[in-house]
Design an enzyme around this catalytic site. Structure first.
Site, PDB file in Angstrom:
ATOM      1  N   ALA A  68       0.959  -1.238  -0.218  1.00 17.44           N
ATOM      2  CA  ALA A  68      -0.119  -0.116   0.095  1.00 17.44           C
ATOM      3  C   ALA A  68       0.971   1.154   0.033  1.00 17.44           C
ATOM      4  CB  ALA A  68      -0.838  -0.089   1.275  1.00 17.44           C
ATOM      5  N   GLU A 115      -0.818  -9.099  -0.842  1.00 19.67           N
ATOM      6  CA  GLU A 115      -2.245  -9.287  -0.592  1.00 19.67           C
ATOM      7  C   GLU A 115      -3.087  -9.296  -2.079  1.00 19.67           C
ATOM      8  OE1 GLU A 115      -2.303  -6.228   2.301  1.00 19.67           O
ATOM      9  OE2 GLU A 115      -2.999  -7.562   3.944  1.00 19.67           O
ATOM     10  N   GLU A 135       4.609  -5.352   7.250  1.00 17.87           N
ATOM     11  CA  GLU A 135       3.842  -4.151   7.754  1.00 17.87           C
ATOM     12  C   GLU A 135       4.415  -3.944   9.174  1.00 17.87           C
ATOM     13  OE1 GLU A 135       2.377  -6.421   6.030  1.00 17.87           O
ATOM     14  OE2 GLU A 135       0.775  -5.495   4.700  1.00 17.87           O
TER      15      GLU A 135
HETATM   16  N1  CAA Z   1       4.517   3.135  -0.690  1.00 17.41           N
HETATM   17  C1  CAA Z   1       4.885   4.369  -1.090  1.00 17.41           C
HETATM   18  N2  CAA Z   1       6.341   4.603  -1.738  1.00 17.41           N
HETATM   19  C2  CAA Z   1       6.804   3.307  -2.105  1.00 17.41           C
HETATM   20  C3  CAA Z   1       6.570   2.182  -1.517  1.00 17.41           C
HETATM   21  C4  CAA Z   1       5.403   2.125  -0.815  1.00 17.41           C
HETATM   22  N3  CAA Z   1       4.939   1.031  -0.147  1.00 17.41           N
HETATM   23  N4  CAA Z   1       7.638   1.170  -1.717  1.00 17.41           N
HETATM   24  C5  CAA Z   1       8.627   2.066  -2.444  1.00 17.41           C
HETATM   25  N5  CAA Z   1       8.214   3.100  -2.586  1.00 17.41           N
HETATM   26  C6  CAA Z   1       8.791   4.361  -3.274  1.00 17.41           C
HETATM   27  C7  CAA Z   1       9.952   4.698  -2.274  1.00 17.41           C
HETATM   28  O1  CAA Z   1       9.492   5.705  -1.473  1.00 17.41           O
HETATM   29  C8  CAA Z   1      11.049   5.119  -3.794  1.00 17.41           C
HETATM   30  O2  CAA Z   1      10.351   6.773  -3.895  1.00 17.41           O
HETATM   31  P1  CAA Z   1      11.469   7.923  -4.036  1.00 17.41           P
HETATM   32  O3  CAA Z   1      12.465   7.602  -4.976  1.00 17.41           O
HETATM   33  O4  CAA Z   1      10.627   8.907  -4.177  1.00 17.41           O
HETATM   34  O5  CAA Z   1      12.318   7.835  -2.641  1.00 17.41           O
HETATM   35  C9  CAA Z   1      10.791   4.395  -4.836  1.00 17.41           C
HETATM   36  O6  CAA Z   1       9.463   3.745  -4.408  1.00 17.41           O
HETATM   37  C10 CAA Z   1      11.782   3.198  -4.717  1.00 17.41           C
HETATM   38  O7  CAA Z   1      11.819   2.617  -3.660  1.00 17.41           O
HETATM   39  P2  CAA Z   1      13.218   2.302  -2.884  1.00 17.41           P
HETATM   40  O8  CAA Z   1      14.116   3.442  -3.309  1.00 17.41           O
HETATM   41  O9  CAA Z   1      13.100   2.020  -1.391  1.00 17.41           O
HETATM   42  O10 CAA Z   1      13.599   0.888  -3.865  1.00 17.41           O
HETATM   43  P3  CAA Z   1      14.708   0.064  -3.157  1.00 17.41           P
HETATM   44  O11 CAA Z   1      15.241  -1.094  -4.273  1.00 17.41           O
HETATM   45  O12 CAA Z   1      15.954   0.495  -2.381  1.00 17.41           O
HETATM   46  O13 CAA Z   1      13.753  -0.852  -2.020  1.00 17.41           O
HETATM   47  C11 CAA Z   1      12.022  -2.296  -1.140  1.00 17.41           C
HETATM   48  C12 CAA Z   1      12.720  -1.748  -2.543  1.00 17.41           C
HETATM   49  C13 CAA Z   1      12.597  -3.141  -0.238  1.00 17.41           C
HETATM   50  C14 CAA Z   1      10.448  -2.760  -1.763  1.00 17.41           C
HETATM   51  C15 CAA Z   1      11.483  -0.933  -0.427  1.00 17.41           C
HETATM   52  O14 CAA Z   1      11.055   0.030  -1.523  1.00 17.41           O
HETATM   53  C16 CAA Z   1      10.542  -1.200   0.625  1.00 17.41           C
HETATM   54  O15 CAA Z   1      10.762  -1.602   1.745  1.00 17.41           O
HETATM   55  N6  CAA Z   1       9.037  -0.602   0.294  1.00 17.41           N
HETATM   56  C17 CAA Z   1       8.284  -0.578   1.253  1.00 17.41           C
HETATM   57  C18 CAA Z   1       7.528  -2.131   1.548  1.00 17.41           C
HETATM   58  C19 CAA Z   1       6.728  -1.964   2.551  1.00 17.41           C
HETATM   59  O16 CAA Z   1       6.836  -1.923   3.682  1.00 17.41           O
HETATM   60  N7  CAA Z   1       5.271  -2.449   2.022  1.00 17.41           N
HETATM   61  C20 CAA Z   1       4.322  -2.456   2.874  1.00 17.41           C
HETATM   62  C21 CAA Z   1       3.503  -1.180   2.894  1.00 17.41           C
HETATM   63  S1  CAA Z   1       2.055  -1.102   4.227  1.00 17.41           S
HETATM   64  C22 CAA Z   1       0.963  -2.014   3.614  1.00 17.41           C
HETATM   65  O17 CAA Z   1       0.926  -2.688   2.453  1.00 17.41           O
HETATM   66  C23 CAA Z   1      -0.438  -1.977   4.641  1.00 17.41           C
HETATM   67  C24 CAA Z   1      -1.249  -3.205   4.130  1.00 17.41           C
HETATM   68  O18 CAA Z   1      -1.424  -4.104   4.195  1.00 17.41           O
HETATM   69  C25 CAA Z   1      -2.828  -2.445   3.825  1.00 17.41           C
END
Ligand code: CAA
Length: 261
Positions: A68, A115, A135
């Site tokens: 998300a 999901e 999460e």
């Molecule tokens: N939401 C918003 N933006 C996101 C995102 C997310 N879930 N995942 C990645 N992005 C964005 C980053 O902020 C980044 O944007 P900027 O360049 O503007 O900073 C861009 O995508 C590229 O991401 P990274 O630079 O982080 O890329 P990476 O290759 O270094 O890492 C990753 C990849 C490991 C997937 C890392 O992006 C990450 O950990 N993302 C979040 C994963 C996460 O926590 N997901 C769960 C979300 S909560 C949820 O989903 C709740 C639910 O169940 C309803």
């Protein structure tokens, strides 16, 4: 039907299926309300469109979806989440889609991305796929069905491990654990998903819907209710020409031509 969306790319195939590509590369396809709204709109239109008999849902090589959209969610209050019933509508619109929807996953399928893949009927993964429910790292928990569907797919031990430690599962482990139905090389992913969709699209639409309803019923019923439902639906398929055609084609050693819509 106009296929103009800002967060989705749609390819329609004459073989009777569509490929929907999540298209927010700048955010690794993070699921924001616009994307989820557009996906729901597309699926509602596809439901009414007889030229689409199956859907493939995919992302990029790097990410199916990294969850998300954290930036969109981060400032919301409890009242916002409760009043908006956050994600419930998006979840329900995908879950309500009656035609087959296959997730073709490469790269990250995390949080809401995992999901969303699990909300599809089955997952074909590339050998680079990584699944996770991270999460807990954000001080929250899954919110689009992850804790329930992951546990049903891979069992309590692995689901607890993934939800409590945020550990990712690679494609090989996901296949061993029953989360994905097949794993293919990353370059072959879309071809494989297209072949699967075309094969399903060539079947009787009545039999396709019946099979989908039956497998899904296994999650919501007791065994005896599920068996009764199966028996009745199996019997009911004898009301349609496609059953006569399918069985006649077998006996006559030819390919069936299904004519129900
Ligand atoms: N939401 C918003 N933006 C996101 C995102 C997310 N879930 N995942 C990645 N992005 C964005 C980053 O902020 C980044 O944007 P900027 O360049 O503007 O900073 C861009 O995508 C590229 O991401 P990274 O630079 O982080 O890329 P990476 O290759 O270094 O890492 C990753 C990849 C490991 C997937 C890392 O992006 C990450 O950990 N993302 C979040 C994963 C996460 O926590 N997901 C769960 C979300 S909560 C949820 O989903 C709740 C639910 O169940 C309803």
């Amino acid at each position: 039907m106009a296929d103009t969306y800002s967060t989705l790319l749609i390819e329609r195939h004459t073989d009777g299926y569509a490929v929907v590509t999540l298209n927010r590369p700048e955010a690794l396809n993070a699921l924001n309300s616009q994307l989820l709204g557009e996906l729901g709109d597309f699926l509602e239109a596809a439901e009414r469109d007889d030229s689409i008999r199956a859907v493939v849902l995919t992302g990029s090589a790097k990410a199916f979806a990294a969850g998300a959209d954290i930036k969109e969610m981060s400032d919301k209050s409890y009242a916002d989440m409760y009043l908006e019933n956050f994600f419930a509508r998006a979840h329900d619109r995908v879950a309500a889609f009656r035609k087959p929807i296959i997730a073709a996953v490469s790269g990250y399928a995390l949080g809401g991305g995992c999901e969303l893949a699990m909300l599809c009927d089955f997952i074909i993964a590339s050998d680079t796929a990584k699944f996770g429910q991270p999460e807990i790292n954000l001080g929250v928990a899954p919110g689009i069905g992850g804790s329930q569907r992951l546990t049903r797919a891979v069992g309590k031990a692995k689901a607890m491990d993934m939800c409590l430690t945020a550990r990712m599962m690679d494609a090989a482990e996901a296949e061993r654990s029953g989360l994905v139905s097949r794993v293919v090389a990353v370059d072959a992913l879309l071809d494989e998903a297209r072949k699967v969709a075309a094969k399903i699209a060539a079947q009787s639409p009545l039999a396709v819907i019946a099979n989908k309803e039956l497998v899904n019923a296994a999650f919501d019923t007791t065994l005896s209710q599920g068996l009764q439902f199966e028996r009745r639906l199996f019997h009911s398929l004898f009301a349609f020409d496609d059953q006569k055609e399918g069985m006649a084609a077998f006996v006559e050693k030819r390919k069936p031509v299904f004519t129900s819509r």
